[in-house]
Write an enzyme that holds these catalytic residues in place. Sequence first.
Site, PDB file in Angstrom:
ATOM      1  N   ARG A 155       0.914  -1.222   0.121  1.00  0.00           N
ATOM      2  CA  ARG A 155      -0.074   0.042   0.068  1.00  0.00           C
ATOM      3  C   ARG A 155       0.845   1.135   0.125  1.00  0.00           C
ATOM      4  NH1 ARG A 155      -2.304  -3.431   3.991  1.00  0.00           N
ATOM      5  NH2 ARG A 155      -4.343  -4.042   3.384  1.00  0.00           N
TER       6      ARG A 155
ATOM      7  N   TYR B 154     -10.394  -8.542  -6.317  1.00  0.00           N
ATOM      8  CA  TYR B 154      -9.498  -8.650  -7.363  1.00  0.00           C
ATOM      9  C   TYR B 154      -9.708  -9.968  -8.357  1.00  0.00           C
ATOM     10  CZ  TYR B 154      -7.063  -5.331  -4.313  1.00  0.00           C
ATOM     11  OH  TYR B 154      -6.995  -4.381  -3.553  1.00  0.00           O
TER      12      TYR B 154
ATOM     13  N   HIS C 182      -1.686   2.314  -6.266  1.00  0.00           N
ATOM     14  CA  HIS C 182      -2.479   1.496  -6.021  1.00  0.00           C
ATOM     15  C   HIS C 182      -2.819   0.457  -7.201  1.00  0.00           C
ATOM     16  CE1 HIS C 182      -4.891  -0.601  -3.109  1.00  0.00           C
ATOM     17  NE2 HIS C 182      -5.732  -0.808  -3.749  1.00  0.00           N
TER      18      HIS C 182
ATOM     19  N   LYS D 221      -2.157  -1.994   7.318  1.00  0.00           N
ATOM     20  CA  LYS D 221      -3.508  -1.521   7.843  1.00  0.00           C
ATOM     21  C   LYS D 221      -4.004  -2.221   8.984  1.00  0.00           C
ATOM     22  CE  LYS D 221      -7.847  -0.376   5.343  1.00  0.00           C
ATOM     23  NZ  LYS D 221      -8.650  -0.241   4.088  1.00  0.00           N
TER      24      LYS D 221
ATOM     25  N   HIS E 293      -4.612  -8.651   3.664  1.00  0.00           N
ATOM     26  CA  HIS E 293      -6.074  -8.413   3.905  1.00  0.00           C
ATOM     27  C   HIS E 293      -6.427  -8.978   5.329  1.00  0.00           C
ATOM     28  CE1 HIS E 293      -7.008  -7.498  -0.556  1.00  0.00           C
ATOM     29  NE2 HIS E 293      -6.689  -6.303   0.155  1.00  0.00           N
TER      30      HIS E 293
ATOM     31  N   ARG F  82      -0.567  -2.462  -7.063  1.00  0.00           N
ATOM     32  CA  ARG F  82      -0.846  -3.570  -5.948  1.00  0.00           C
ATOM     33  C   ARG F  82      -2.090  -4.149  -6.586  1.00  0.00           C
ATOM     34  NH1 ARG F  82      -1.469  -4.531  -0.566  1.00  0.00           N
ATOM     35  NH2 ARG F  82      -3.828  -4.499   0.159  1.00  0.00           N
TER      36      ARG F  82
END
Length: 284
Positions: A144, A273, A238, A169, A264, A241
């Site tokens: 990220r 995705y 992004h 994150k 994630h 990614r």
Amino acid sequence: MYQIVGSFKSYLSVLGYSGGTQRSLPACIRDFLAYGQYSSVQAIGPADISMFYEWLHERPLKRGAGTLSEMMIGHYVYALKVFFNWQLESGCILINPLSGLKFTRPVIGYRVPLTLAEVQTLFDAAATLREHAMLHLFYSCGLRRSEAVRLRLSDVHFRGQLLYVRSGKGARRRVIPLPVRVAFSLEQYVLQERGRYWHSGPSFMLNNAGRAMCGDSYAKLLKSLLRKADMRMEISPHYLRHSIATHLLQGGMSMEYVRDFLGHKCLESTQIYARPGAHQIRQL
């Protein structure tokens, strides 16, 4: 009541949320408290949150005409979830007022990934080791933007071929294996280009002035590279990614592996995705 907003921001900071999130989530909670004028958090019930949710759909924009987008309303809901989970975990409330409430999921437009040929075109256009390193961080490593900004020299082990994301994150950590060519490219950047600024701090990537790269610096560097590659498109880091995630899934990588690779929390985030089939990916 508004003192709790500052405490909430400190909580997000301790958990390792990005600076942007530390500002945006408390701002949402501040709007919520201003709307209800509640005497205490304990006084807030499901009906209060439902009324606020309905009001968000009618609330005019602070700048310009129109109302809030679905994505922005979803962001308010996310802020409320994080806030009340914190209050519950802290023992400030006994029952989470969001329990049992259901909200409409915002419709998220699918971002078309780059093709393998387009990614290769970017690498071919990269004339400096820093440009190559930038592409590897976002594409080969799937970082990220905030993770790239926080990356330190000590987080990349060239001989061990590992990159450590210390604070992703939601304060989640992960280890990313580096292919030989990626580890070599990152090491060459450090030894040859970054080596001119050894006394500029611990940040892995530096700008031309020898200072740590910020998010905007990465965006500008990618934009410059797109011009050199004669690729007439507006993409952010992004997108790189997003593209590696799609390419890994299309190549047969398991959803669980890609989830861990991206950092994630759940498979639902990774499944975004996997929506298009191989025949749907834009070709040159």
